[in-house]
Design an enzyme around this catalytic site. Sequence first.
Site: not given
Length: 395
Positions: A90, A179
């Site tokens: 990530r 997000h």
Amino acid sequence: MTGHVLVINAGSSSLKYSLVDAASGEAAATGLVERIGEDQSHHVHHGPDGDFDDDQAVPNHEAALEAAVRAFETHGPALGDLDIVAVGHRVVHGGSKFAAPALIDDALVAEVTDLVPLAPLHNPANLEGIKVARRLLPDLPHVAVFDTAFHQTLPPYAYTYAVPSEWLDEYGIRRYGFHGTSHAFVAGEAARLLDREPDDLNVIVLHLGNGCSAAAVRRGQSVDTSMGLTPLEGLVMGTRSGDLDPAIHGHLARVAGRSAEETDQALNSESGLKGLTGANDFREVSRRRAAGDERAQLAFDIYCYRLKKYIGAYYAVLGTVDAIVFTAGVGQHSAEVRAAALDGLEGLGIRLDPERNAQRADGVVSTADSKVAVLVIPTNEEWEIARQAVEVTQD
Ligand code: AMP
């Protein structure tokens, strides 16, 4: 899409990992090393052979990943026994450069390093995770999955701030949104749940966790989102203010002698629910509200009012809305937030079913005759990262 992916999410003092089956989303093991660099760290690993818990000091990210590899050996699954096809990392900020996940090589590391000024709190930690994982697991392909990538489809009028135009060229100042992995996953799941194709659906996604953001997704593509240059903009969050008058920075500098850094820190870490009530955990705010605490009630009202404004704005942006989706800790579990945010929107064709809403932590919570479906969908960013990592490596 076959194989397992080791998904790594490296924070400044933590390393979260998960070994995910890209096809099913099932996690063969998950783990978290926290308080890296402190005297007493904490490592928890959930594997098929039981749970592992350890409080020994872990000095740095390299030691953290080594501890994770050891935990796989002792508590399973043995890494050699699985078809691990990639390591998925990530990465918070991909700037304007990355609209898709990308295979990690030295050039990519240099590009993500160039983006550090845009995400000084996050990208350095993500890079550290990449560095140690490439060193310890050199034979696997490593893939960067960016939190910003899904929002790279925003049109210029949605991502450009009305500021001197050279700020974009010189400093990269524009809306990026975050997000993205969660919004992408949840929008896809909404289509599945409604038995529709993602590119045939308009969705408003509300990711309400510790950080909160809304996204307007038209036919599978993000066309607007509430977070901006940084994750500070938009909805009220656990410790972040969300939207405010940008003049507040200058005003506080003049009347209180506060530096930009100090105000930044207060808006990111001392504001939101925490600033309003002293508690950043939504459950605690709920408890206090139920006990009649006025500050908790006001915080709840501000939180839900801001949500309602974004729902209205994104309804207008999309024109037609097929579904409103609530996800993440608060979105999934707080029936009262969903009810308050959607209260009075029946004129827009949004009808919550009070019983379903009170009972369900996933699925449809609107009435059968609601024009807009209201859905609760647990997010699964690790699975989305695993899927995207496999797509890149099997291209
Ligand atoms: P996340 O970042 O997705 O882990 O979400 C964290 C937030 O979700 C925290 O503010 C929690 O208080 C909140 N949360 C978790 N469980 C519940 C629950 N059952 N009811 C209300 N809020 C919850």
